[in-house]
Design an enzyme around this catalytic site. Structure first.
Site, PDB file in Angstrom:
ATOM      1  N   GLU A 274       9.443  16.059  15.189  1.00 15.68           N
ATOM      2  CA  GLU A 274       9.791  15.975  13.768  1.00 15.68           C
ATOM      3  C   GLU A 274       8.895  16.923  12.968  1.00 15.68           C
ATOM      4  O   GLU A 274       7.673  16.806  13.005  1.00 15.68           O
ATOM      5  CB  GLU A 274       9.591  14.532  13.272  1.00 15.68           C
ATOM      6  CG  GLU A 274      10.039  14.351  11.841  1.00 15.68           C
ATOM      7  CD  GLU A 274       9.784  12.945  11.314  1.00 15.68           C
ATOM      8  OE1 GLU A 274       8.685  12.398  11.544  1.00 15.68           O
ATOM      9  OE2 GLU A 274      10.691  12.397  10.663  1.00 15.68           O
TER      10      GLU A 274
ATOM     11  N   GLU B  19       9.946   1.438  10.288  1.00 15.93           N
ATOM     12  CA  GLU B  19      10.920   2.492   9.967  1.00 15.93           C
ATOM     13  C   GLU B  19      10.208   3.821  10.182  1.00 15.93           C
ATOM     14  O   GLU B  19       9.318   4.177   9.404  1.00 15.93           O
ATOM     15  CB  GLU B  19      11.376   2.373   8.509  1.00 15.93           C
ATOM     16  CG  GLU B  19      12.177   1.131   8.204  1.00 15.93           C
ATOM     17  CD  GLU B  19      13.529   1.122   8.890  1.00 15.93           C
ATOM     18  OE1 GLU B  19      13.975   2.185   9.363  1.00 15.93           O
ATOM     19  OE2 GLU B  19      14.127   0.052   8.964  1.00 15.93           O
TER      20      GLU B  19
ATOM     21  N   GLY C  89       3.157   4.222  13.329  1.00 20.27           N
ATOM     22  CA  GLY C  89       3.938   3.014  13.601  1.00 20.27           C
ATOM     23  C   GLY C  89       3.491   2.328  14.877  1.00 20.27           C
ATOM     24  O   GLY C  89       3.411   1.095  14.943  1.00 20.27           O
TER      25      GLY C  89
ATOM     26  N   GLY D 108       6.876   5.067   7.954  1.00 21.15           N
ATOM     27  CA  GLY D 108       5.993   6.212   8.140  1.00 21.15           C
ATOM     28  C   GLY D 108       6.253   6.854   9.487  1.00 21.15           C
ATOM     29  O   GLY D 108       7.340   6.712  10.057  1.00 21.15           O
ATOM     30  N   SER D 109       5.248   7.529   9.991  1.00 23.07           N
ATOM     31  CA  SER D 109       5.434   8.293  11.226  1.00 23.07           C
ATOM     32  C   SER D 109       5.455   7.380  12.449  1.00 23.07           C
ATOM     33  O   SER D 109       4.892   6.276  12.441  1.00 23.07           O
ATOM     34  CB  SER D 109       4.288   9.301  11.368  1.00 23.07           C
ATOM     35  OG  SER D 109       3.065   8.601  11.463  1.00 23.07           O
ATOM     36  N   THR D 110       6.057   7.886  13.512  1.00 24.19           N
ATOM     37  CA  THR D 110       6.111   7.124  14.764  1.00 24.19           C
ATOM     38  C   THR D 110       4.699   6.909  15.311  1.00 24.19           C
ATOM     39  O   THR D 110       4.371   5.831  15.811  1.00 24.19           O
ATOM     40  CB  THR D 110       7.002   7.878  15.783  1.00 24.19           C
ATOM     41  OG1 THR D 110       8.320   7.942  15.225  1.00 24.19           O
ATOM     42  CG2 THR D 110       7.057   7.176  17.125  1.00 24.19           C
ATOM     43  N   GLU D 111       3.866   7.931  15.159  1.00 26.61           N
ATOM     44  CA  GLU D 111       2.484   7.837  15.668  1.00 26.61           C
ATOM     45  C   GLU D 111       1.741   6.657  15.029  1.00 26.61           C
ATOM     46  O   GLU D 111       1.160   5.818  15.716  1.00 26.61           O
ATOM     47  CB  GLU D 111       1.805   9.163  15.305  1.00 26.61           C
ATOM     48  CG  GLU D 111       0.465   9.393  15.884  1.00 26.61           C
ATOM     49  CD  GLU D 111      -0.170  10.637  15.241  1.00 26.61           C
ATOM     50  OE1 GLU D 111       0.522  11.396  14.529  1.00 26.61           O
ATOM     51  OE2 GLU D 111      -1.386  10.813  15.453  1.00 26.61           O
TER      52      GLU D 111
ATOM     53  N   CYS E  80      13.355  11.166   6.449  1.00 26.04           N
ATOM     54  CA  CYS E  80      13.268  10.689   7.835  1.00 26.04           C
ATOM     55  C   CYS E  80      14.542  10.979   8.606  1.00 26.04           C
ATOM     56  O   CYS E  80      14.508  11.255   9.791  1.00 26.04           O
ATOM     57  CB  CYS E  80      12.955   9.205   7.842  1.00 26.04           C
ATOM     58  SG  CYS E  80      14.046   8.273   6.766  1.00 26.04           S
TER      59      CYS E  80
ATOM     60  N   LYS F 126       0.855  -1.198   0.000  1.00 26.26           N
ATOM     61  CA  LYS F 126       0.000   0.000   0.000  1.00 26.26           C
ATOM     62  C   LYS F 126       0.887   1.242   0.000  1.00 26.26           C
ATOM     63  O   LYS F 126       1.494   1.595   1.015  1.00 26.26           O
ATOM     64  CB  LYS F 126      -0.908   0.045   1.238  1.00 26.26           C
ATOM     65  CG  LYS F 126      -1.986   1.119   1.077  1.00 26.26           C
ATOM     66  CD  LYS F 126      -2.655   1.537   2.355  1.00 26.26           C
ATOM     67  CE  LYS F 126      -2.013   2.682   3.045  1.00 26.26           C
ATOM     68  NZ  LYS F 126      -1.912   3.941   2.272  1.00 26.26           N
TER      69      LYS F 126
HETATM   70  P1  NAD Z   1       2.166   8.318   7.958  1.00 26.20           P
HETATM   71  O1  NAD Z   1       2.559   7.510   9.137  1.00 26.20           O
HETATM   72  O2  NAD Z   1       1.074   9.300   8.118  1.00 26.20           O
HETATM   73  O3  NAD Z   1       1.724   7.369   6.739  1.00 26.20           O
HETATM   74  C1  NAD Z   1       2.553   6.351   6.269  1.00 26.20           C
HETATM   75  C2  NAD Z   1       1.698   5.272   5.636  1.00 26.20           C
HETATM   76  O4  NAD Z   1       0.868   4.692   6.642  1.00 26.20           O
HETATM   77  C3  NAD Z   1       0.758   5.767   4.544  1.00 26.20           C
HETATM   78  O5  NAD Z   1       0.714   4.799   3.518  1.00 26.20           O
HETATM   79  C4  NAD Z   1      -0.581   5.875   5.269  1.00 26.20           C
HETATM   80  O6  NAD Z   1      -1.695   5.749   4.424  1.00 26.20           O
HETATM   81  C5  NAD Z   1      -0.484   4.680   6.206  1.00 26.20           C
HETATM   82  N1  NAD Z   1      -1.352   4.764   7.391  1.00 26.20           N
HETATM   83  C6  NAD Z   1      -1.809   5.869   8.022  1.00 26.20           C
HETATM   84  N2  NAD Z   1      -2.581   5.513   9.073  1.00 26.20           N
HETATM   85  C7  NAD Z   1      -2.609   4.168   9.109  1.00 26.20           C
HETATM   86  C8  NAD Z   1      -3.204   3.203   9.964  1.00 26.20           C
HETATM   87  N3  NAD Z   1      -3.934   3.563  11.013  1.00 26.20           N
HETATM   88  N4  NAD Z   1      -2.988   1.894   9.715  1.00 26.20           N
HETATM   89  C9  NAD Z   1      -2.230   1.510   8.676  1.00 26.20           C
HETATM   90  N5  NAD Z   1      -1.647   2.365   7.814  1.00 26.20           N
HETATM   91  C10 NAD Z   1      -1.821   3.677   8.034  1.00 26.20           C
HETATM   92  O7  NAD Z   1       3.515   8.999   7.465  1.00 26.20           O
HETATM   93  P2  NAD Z   1       3.711  10.005   6.270  1.00 26.20           P
HETATM   94  O8  NAD Z   1       3.231  11.332   6.678  1.00 26.20           O
HETATM   95  O9  NAD Z   1       3.198   9.383   5.009  1.00 26.20           O
HETATM   96  O10 NAD Z   1       5.321   9.998   6.141  1.00 26.20           O
HETATM   97  C11 NAD Z   1       6.137  10.784   6.900  1.00 26.20           C
HETATM   98  C12 NAD Z   1       6.750   9.975   8.023  1.00 26.20           C
HETATM   99  O11 NAD Z   1       7.452   8.838   7.513  1.00 26.20           O
HETATM  100  C13 NAD Z   1       7.783  10.783   8.783  1.00 26.20           C
HETATM  101  O12 NAD Z   1       7.604  10.590  10.158  1.00 26.20           O
HETATM  102  C14 NAD Z   1       9.097  10.168   8.322  1.00 26.20           C
HETATM  103  O13 NAD Z   1      10.160  10.337   9.221  1.00 26.20           O
HETATM  104  C15 NAD Z   1       8.722   8.744   8.140  1.00 26.20           C
HETATM  105  N6  NAD Z   1       9.697   8.044   7.269  1.00 26.20           N
HETATM  106  C16 NAD Z   1      10.564   7.156   7.835  1.00 26.20           C
HETATM  107  C17 NAD Z   1      11.523   6.518   7.052  1.00 26.20           C
HETATM  108  C18 NAD Z   1      12.502   5.534   7.647  1.00 26.20           C
HETATM  109  O14 NAD Z   1      13.081   4.754   6.898  1.00 26.20           O
HETATM  110  N7  NAD Z   1      12.717   5.531   8.952  1.00 26.20           N
HETATM  111  C19 NAD Z   1      11.579   6.788   5.691  1.00 26.20           C
HETATM  112  C20 NAD Z   1      10.675   7.691   5.149  1.00 26.20           C
HETATM  113  C21 NAD Z   1       9.727   8.314   5.956  1.00 26.20           C
END
Ligand code: NAD
Length: 471
Positions: free
Chosen positions: A375, A244, A227, A222-225, A278, A169
């Site tokens: 962040e 991640e 995650g 994605g985000s820590t929240e 990130c 996804k």
């Molecule tokens: P996000 O957490 O909002 O979304 C990431 C993904 O999760 C999207 O595909 C979103 O649709 C999905 N998602 C959202 N809510 C969900 C849920 N309840 N259940 C399952 N999936 C859900 O993050 P973002 O705003 O898209 O990306 C930015 C974040 O990603 C930043 O915090 C950044 O640091 C992090 N990031 C980390 C790395 C790494 O390798 N550590 C790399 C790139 C980005």
């Protein structure tokens, strides 16, 4: 394929705010269909018995196809995400190709071990014992929007090398290159059901996917929240997971180095990909006697950076990915001001159309401020002077994150004393945000659990089975 509900999502060009197109918006029933297809492909299809050399061949073919379509993929990435075509080509697509080739090699090098055992309660028996590494099963890969194709490949390549099947996804903001990748996966000859790509938002598509009982592993970027939500949902089913997550990476400048080099490095560390990285170097720490000079140089670089859309070769920074992200970043700058920070340069939205934010440098900040702790994920740098290595190590570690850090110095002894003190998954010396498919990438603390890239990534898609045979 349309969603069961018929619903669609608008895909927005962040440079113009125009709708680029519409994609199907998947919900729980679509997710269920995709997961069951992946499950069947893992349990029954030709993939289940395919030899490692054949998986390797398919991954290498896919790498060739991505490479052959690099320009088209880079242009679509640029239109969808806002990043420059040049960066998309040199970083996103090139690293994706290398990752596919690197992981293809692991498909034929998966090995267990033979072990000499004693079994203290059966002294009269003899055993042949060994371990087997087996594909973990059906993987849900959920990724962010900042490096859309690249992050998808970071999940797909090791999962497929290990023999897993995948439901991918992409982020709802940037689905287009993942859909193009799906066409290339079919063209490469992967059997049906091995890779399934669904587009939808987090709550209605991501959440049912990661909670699906037929998923064996979730790999999330994605985000820590989010995650944390995903980790909780995964534990409910004992689904394995890799997370991640976010970061607030320090850039530590020691006073022995050339200030202009350090400033150029610090600017690159925060402004690359418009700060939407990130491991962006979002906190600059400069030893006191060089602080004013380095900050002035970074501010000069920031204020002279041409902003423009990703297809404009003169632009050094493009728009942020979405209106929501632009507003979030501007809001953080306002929070910084309210809490007493000084805006040295930038500090506002740029242009009337498109989601542009000026590259921004904040000073007069301290460890308690939200702009230092949280962040921002945009082109905003906080800069602080420090006295000595113990102080900077303590400040560098004083956030909840631990993804990356860079040290700028030519004093080897100081550098080597600092590296073990930094709580981060990657430490760069005299560079920042360098990545390679062979080097594991991931976070300490709230920056995540597990690693992408390297053999560590492959291992996370494998289970270990111990075999005891009495002889
Ligand atoms: P996000 O957490 O909002 O979304 C990431 C993904 O999760 C999207 O595909 C979103 O649709 C999905 N998602 C959202 N809510 C969900 C849920 N309840 N259940 C399952 N999936 C859900 O993050 P973002 O705003 O898209 O990306 C930015 C974040 O990603 C930043 O915090 C950044 O640091 C992090 N990031 C980390 C790395 C790494 O390798 N550590 C790399 C790139 C980005």
């Amino acid at each position: 394929m349309p969603a069961d509900s018929g619903e669609t999502l608008d895909v927005i060009n962040p440079a113009t705010e125009a709708v680029l197109g519409k994609v199907a918006s998947a919900g729980a029933t679509d997710v269920d269909r995709a997961v069951k297809a992946a499950r069947r492909a893992f349990d029954e299809g030709p993939w289940a018995t395919m030899r490692p050399a054949e998986r390797q061949r398919l991954l290498l073919k896919l790498a060739d196809l991505v490479e052959a379509n690099a320009q088209a993929l880079a242009e679509v990435e640029s239109l969808d995400n806002g990043k420059s075509v040049g960066i998309a080509r040199a970083v996103d697509i090139a690293v994706a190709v290398d990752t596919l080739r690197y992981m293809a090699g692991w498909a034929t090098k998966i090995e267990g071990a033979t072990n000499e055992v004693s079994v203290p309660f059966a002294p009269q028996m003899q055993f042949v014992t060994y371990t087997r590494r087996e594909a973990v099963g059906v993987v849900a890969a959920v990724v962010a929007w900042n490096f859309p194709l690249l992050l998808a490949v970071w999940k797909l390549a090791p999962a497929l090398a290990a023999g897993c099947t995948v439901v991918l996804k992409p982020a709802e903001q940037t689905p287009l290159t993942a859909l193009m990748l799906g066409e290339l996966i079919a063209e490469a000859g992967f059997p049906p059901g091995v890779v399934n790509i669904i587009v939808g938002d987090g709550p209605s598509c991501g959440a049912p996917l990661v909670a699906h009982p037929l998923i064996d592993k979730v790999s999330f970027t994605g985000s820590t929240e989010v995650g944390k939500l995903i980790g909780k949902a995964a534990v409910e089913n004992m689904t394995r997971f890799t997370l991640e997550l976010g970061g607030k990476s320090p850039v530590i400048v020691l006073d022995d180095c050339d200030p202009a080099t350090a400033a150029a490095g610090a600017a690159q560390a925060i402004f690359f990909n418009h700060g939407q990285v990130c491991c962006a170097g979002s906190r600059l720490f400069v030893q006191k006697k060089m602080f004013d000079r380095v900050v002035a140089d970074v501010a000069q670089i920031a204020s002279s950076m041409p902003l423009g859309h990703g297809l404009d070769p003169a632009a050094q920074m493009g728009p942020l990915v979405s209106r929501e992200q632009m507003e979030r970043v501007c809001n953080y700058i306002d929070i910084g001001r309210t809490q007493g920070a000084t805006v040295v340069t930038g500090g506002a939205r740029a242009k009337d159309k498109g989601y542009y934010v000026q590259p921004t440098v904040l000073t007069n900040v301290n460890q308690q401020m939200r702009v230092v702790q949280e962040e921002i994920f945009g082109p905003v740098l906080t800069a602080m002077p420090y006295d000595d290595l113990d102080q900077v190590a303590a400040w560098a570690n004083d956030t909840s994150f631990g993804l990356g850090a860079s040290i700028w110095s030519n004093n080897l002894s100081k550098v080597h004393r600092l590296i073990p003190k930094i709580k981060a998954g990657t430490v760069w010396v005299n560079c920042h945000s360098m990545l390679d498919p062979a080097m594991p990438f991931g976070g300490y603390r709230q920056s995540g659990i597990g690693r992408d890239l390297g053999k560590a990534a492959l291992d996370s898609y494998l289970e270990t089975k111990s075999v005891f045979m009495a002889v």
